[in-house]
Design a protein around this motif. Structure first.
Motif, PDB file in Angstrom:
ATOM      1  N   SER A   1       8.543  25.980  -8.480  1.00 46.78           N
ATOM      2  CA  SER A   1       7.931  27.335  -8.748  1.00 46.78           C
ATOM      3  C   SER A   1       6.431  27.333  -8.278  1.00 46.78           C
ATOM      4  O   SER A   1       5.837  28.585  -7.609  1.00 46.78           O
ATOM      5  N   ALA A   2       5.567  26.414  -8.148  1.00 47.87           N
ATOM      6  CA  ALA A   2       4.231  26.422  -7.702  1.00 47.87           C
ATOM      7  C   ALA A   2       4.228  26.720  -6.156  1.00 47.87           C
ATOM      8  O   ALA A   2       3.407  27.728  -5.429  1.00 47.87           O
ATOM      9  N   TRP A   3       5.229  26.158  -5.428  1.00 50.41           N
ATOM     10  CA  TRP A   3       5.032  26.501  -3.897  1.00 50.41           C
ATOM     11  C   TRP A   3       5.566  27.722  -3.505  1.00 50.41           C
ATOM     12  O   TRP A   3       5.188  28.174  -2.702  1.00 50.41           O
ATOM     13  N   TRP A   4       6.567  28.161  -4.263  1.00 50.36           N
ATOM     14  CA  TRP A   4       7.185  29.565  -4.174  1.00 50.36           C
ATOM     15  C   TRP A   4       6.134  30.372  -4.634  1.00 50.36           C
ATOM     16  O   TRP A   4       5.927  31.425  -3.571  1.00 50.36           O
ATOM     17  N   CYS A   5       5.138  30.283  -5.431  1.00 49.47           N
ATOM     18  CA  CYS A   5       4.210  31.205  -5.907  1.00 49.47           C
ATOM     19  C   CYS A   5       3.114  31.233  -4.556  1.00 49.47           C
ATOM     20  O   CYS A   5       2.708  32.224  -4.550  1.00 49.47           O
ATOM     21  N   MET A   6       2.625  29.990  -4.382  1.00 52.98           N
ATOM     22  CA  MET A   6       1.629  29.939  -3.223  1.00 52.98           C
ATOM     23  C   MET A   6       2.358  30.516  -1.865  1.00 52.98           C
ATOM     24  O   MET A   6       1.124  31.405  -1.236  1.00 52.98           O
ATOM     25  N   ALA A   7       3.305  30.420  -1.691  1.00 51.26           N
ATOM     26  CA  ALA A   7       3.868  30.960  -0.384  1.00 51.26           C
ATOM     27  C   ALA A   7       3.934  32.417  -0.441  1.00 51.26           C
ATOM     28  O   ALA A   7       3.324  33.216   0.610  1.00 51.26           O
ATOM     29  N   ILE A   8       4.453  32.904  -1.389  1.00 53.29           N
ATOM     30  CA  ILE A   8       4.461  34.376  -1.419  1.00 53.29           C
ATOM     31  C   ILE A   8       3.119  35.039  -1.613  1.00 53.29           C
ATOM     32  O   ILE A   8       2.810  36.137  -0.992  1.00 53.29           O
ATOM     33  N   SER A   9       2.298  34.653  -2.466  1.00 52.80           N
ATOM     34  CA  SER A   9       1.092  35.063  -2.599  1.00 52.80           C
ATOM     35  C   SER A   9       0.001  35.088  -1.508  1.00 52.80           C
ATOM     36  O   SER A   9      -0.513  35.750  -1.233  1.00 52.80           O
ATOM     37  N   ALA A  10      -0.028  33.980  -0.818  1.00 55.17           N
ATOM     38  CA  ALA A  10      -0.502  33.920   0.407  1.00 55.17           C
ATOM     39  C   ALA A  10       0.107  34.900   1.540  1.00 55.17           C
ATOM     40  O   ALA A  10      -0.965  35.161   2.282  1.00 55.17           O
ATOM     41  N   PHE A  11       1.201  34.807   1.744  1.00 56.49           N
ATOM     42  CA  PHE A  11       1.615  35.965   2.577  1.00 56.49           C
ATOM     43  C   PHE A  11       1.408  37.538   2.181  1.00 56.49           C
ATOM     44  O   PHE A  11       0.781  38.049   3.082  1.00 56.49           O
ATOM     45  N   THR A  12       1.312  37.613   0.867  1.00 57.10           N
ATOM     46  CA  THR A  12       0.843  39.009   0.537  1.00 57.10           C
ATOM     47  C   THR A  12      -0.640  39.197   0.687  1.00 57.10           C
ATOM     48  O   THR A  12      -1.053  40.286   1.316  1.00 57.10           O
ATOM     49  N   ILE A  13      -1.722  38.326   0.445  1.00 59.72           N
ATOM     50  CA  ILE A  13      -2.895  38.316   0.746  1.00 59.72           C
ATOM     51  C   ILE A  13      -3.272  38.558   2.122  1.00 59.72           C
ATOM     52  O   ILE A  13      -4.174  39.554   2.474  1.00 59.72           O
ATOM     53  N   PHE A  14      -2.667  37.824   2.823  1.00 62.63           N
ATOM     54  CA  PHE A  14      -2.877  37.724   4.153  1.00 62.63           C
ATOM     55  C   PHE A  14      -2.431  38.855   4.773  1.00 62.63           C
ATOM     56  O   PHE A  14      -3.194  39.278   5.823  1.00 62.63           O
ATOM     57  N   SER A  15      -1.196  39.330   4.739  1.00 66.80           N
ATOM     58  CA  SER A  15      -0.728  40.498   5.373  1.00 66.80           C
ATOM     59  C   SER A  15      -1.527  41.551   5.074  1.00 66.80           C
ATOM     60  O   SER A  15      -1.864  42.577   5.769  1.00 66.80           O
ATOM     61  N   THR A  16      -1.887  41.873   3.742  1.00 67.99           N
ATOM     62  CA  THR A  16      -2.650  43.110   3.453  1.00 67.99           C
ATOM     63  C   THR A  16      -4.027  43.158   4.143  1.00 67.99           C
ATOM     64  O   THR A  16      -4.453  44.541   4.536  1.00 67.99           O
ATOM     65  N   THR A  17      -4.447  42.196   4.198  1.00 68.27           N
ATOM     66  CA  THR A  17      -5.930  41.849   4.851  1.00 68.27           C
ATOM     67  C   THR A  17      -5.726  42.233   6.430  1.00 68.27           C
ATOM     68  O   THR A  17      -6.712  43.129   6.794  1.00 68.27           O
ATOM     69  N   ILE A  18      -4.883  41.721   7.003  1.00 64.02           N
ATOM     70  CA  ILE A  18      -4.877  42.058   8.385  1.00 64.02           C
ATOM     71  C   ILE A  18      -4.360  43.296   8.759  1.00 64.02           C
ATOM     72  O   ILE A  18      -4.963  43.955   9.835  1.00 64.02           O
ATOM     73  N   VAL A  19      -3.278  43.854   7.978  1.00 59.07           N
ATOM     74  CA  VAL A  19      -2.878  45.343   8.485  1.00 59.07           C
ATOM     75  C   VAL A  19      -4.089  46.218   7.995  1.00 59.07           C
ATOM     76  O   VAL A  19      -4.091  47.245   8.720  1.00 59.07           O
ATOM     77  N   TYR A  20      -4.764  46.080   6.977  1.00 63.11           N
ATOM     78  CA  TYR A  20      -5.939  46.823   6.579  1.00 63.11           C
ATOM     79  C   TYR A  20      -6.888  46.746   7.741  1.00 63.11           C
ATOM     80  O   TYR A  20      -7.365  47.953   8.088  1.00 63.11           O
ATOM     81  N   LEU A  21      -7.215  45.662   8.704  1.00 58.61           N
ATOM     82  CA  LEU A  21      -8.196  46.005   9.523  1.00 58.61           C
ATOM     83  C   LEU A  21      -7.493  46.569  10.835  1.00 58.61           C
ATOM     84  O   LEU A  21      -8.035  47.351  11.665  1.00 58.61           O
ATOM     85  N   PHE A  22      -6.061  46.634  11.090  1.00 58.84           N
ATOM     86  CA  PHE A  22      -5.444  47.298  12.041  1.00 58.84           C
ATOM     87  C   PHE A  22      -5.589  48.845  11.764  1.00 58.84           C
ATOM     88  O   PHE A  22      -5.597  49.664  12.713  1.00 58.84           O
ATOM     89  N   VAL A  23      -5.329  49.258  10.506  1.00 60.75           N
ATOM     90  CA  VAL A  23      -5.279  50.467   9.890  1.00 60.75           C
ATOM     91  C   VAL A  23      -6.630  51.181  10.068  1.00 60.75           C
ATOM     92  O   VAL A  23      -6.839  52.148  10.429  1.00 60.75           O
TER      93      VAL A  23
END
Length: 399
Positions: A251-273
């Motif tokens: 449970s913990a590793w799935w939570c960390m993986a999906i949360s990290a992907f979501t936070i990282f992707s929204t931040t980098i895409v925001y900088l591109f847009v």
């Protein structure tokens, strides 16, 4: 020959009842909700953790990272994600060595004693309660400023608190099921917004210069912003409710993986847009990004559709925070149930949510308090408790 009436005497019955009360698990004796054991599984625990962590992306989260790191804001999110397992390891170490069935609150008092343990548990309560009233104010301001500008802020706060209180009052099992149903919708809507934003507009050189505001500043800020994952402290309440302790790590590793992907992707895409310095001027980045999306001539203005999923995410996050606040306080006070504290704490959260003088003040409190010192509650205190147990166990073995 002894008759059955003598064997079942009131005195023997009283002793049996007393022994049964003493054999209760620590969480029942300390005042957690009198719920069935084995309430929730891997999917529910993972979903609660994901929603509790990633809901901040719908607030001025990306803008605050852009202010700190410039074009390297994505790197701050990456460093925080790398440090997020520290919280998980500390909570796992505490719960595995505590009495079976103990929550983080129970285990902390068991290790530190009644005085120091209560002080640390009050710190945990303050952490969850601060999340509750600050995020409540920020989402209410978002709705008042961009969606319903003529609605008074107090009306919006009450409108949000009503469903939040009801969901939190139903307990962790209801929260888990709702989060499992909603998490796919929330993450899916975020992915659609990110893809739509990139297809609508993307600046090729948005990440230049590479180190943004400077390598030393980015690295230092990334360590401080490890509090971006401080909501993982909720696992201290969730793991004892799982069916099998062998599934904790899953449970913990799935939570960390999906949360990290979501936070990282929204931040980098925001900088591109919205390339820097435009990135530090937008109030609600994800909402502004959704306004740009155009999927052909007939599919435009999708922000109203995505707003529904974001409101669901906000209600669930706040319900989780309110539940953790009520559960931690009930265990501190040794109450038999947490439900009587839910509505009083909701009223208290309403009063505290009105303390910031404006939306920017609430955002500043979030960035300067929660996202700066949150790692003290999520990493430092659990690590200190775990180390205290290791030292105490070593002394017992030597003696």
């Amino acid at each position: 020959m002894e008759s059955p009436a003598i064997r079942a005497s009131p005195q023997n019955t009283q002793v049996t009842g007393r022994s049964r009360r003493c054999s209760l698990s620590p969480s029942r004796a300390r005042g957690d909700a009198p719920v069935r054991k084995h309430q929730i599984g891997v999917r529910e625990v993972t979903s609660i953790g994901i929603i509790f962590v990633i809901t901040k992306i719908f607030l001025p989260f990306q803008r605050s990272l852009s202010e700190a790191g410039g074009t390297a804001a994505w790197m701050i999110a990456l460093i925080a994600a790398v440090l997020s397992p520290l919280t998980w390891w500390a909570i796992r170490g505490i719960l595995r060595n505590a009495t079976q069935g103990s929550t983080l609150i129970d285990a902390t008092e068991e290790i530190w004693g009644p005085f120091l343990g209560t002080l640390l548990n009050l710190a945990y309560f303050c952490f969850f309660f601060t999340i509750s009233f600050l995020v409540l104010r920020e989402f209410a301001e978002l709705l008042c400023s961009d969606i319903l500008p003529r609605t008074p802020i107090n009306v919006m706060l009450i409108s949000l608190l009503l469903p939040i209180s009801v969901v939190a009052h139903r307990g962790i099992e209801t929260l888990g099921r709702l989060c499992w149903v909603a998490v796919g919708l929330i993450v899916g809507s975020v992915i659609i917004v990110l893809i739509g934003g990139l297809l609508t507009h993307a600046e090729p050189k948005a990440l230049s210069p590479f180190w943004g505001t400077g390598m030393s500043n980015v690295l230092k800020t990334g360590i401080v912003k490890s509090s971006l994952f401080s909501e993982m402290l909720v696992f201290g309440f969730l793991l004892p409710r799982m069916r099998k302790s062998q599934q904790w790590g899953r449970s913990a590793w799935w939570c960390m993986a999906i949360s990290a992907f979501t936070i990282f992707s929204t931040t980098i895409v925001y900088l591109f847009v919205f390339p820097y310095p435009t990135a530090i001027r937008l109030n609600v980045p994800m909402f502004e990004m959704s306004r740009l999306i155009i999927f052909g001539r007939w599919i435009q203005r999708l922000e109203s559709v995505f707003l529904i999923t974001w409101l669901i995410s906000a209600v669930l996050k706040l319900a989780i925070g309110l539940y953790c606040s009520a559960a931690s306080m009930s265990q501190i006070l040794r109450l038999p149930k947490f439900q009587p504290l839910v509505f009083p704490l909701a009223i208290l959260a309403y009063g505290f949510a009105l303390l910031p003088g404006s939306e920017m003040t609430a955002v500043a409190w979030d960035g300067d308090l929660l996202r700066t010192y949150g790692s003290i509650f999520s990493i430092a205190l659990p690590m200190m408790t775990w180390l205290a147990f290791i030292v105490r166990r070593g002394k017992k073995k030597q003696s």
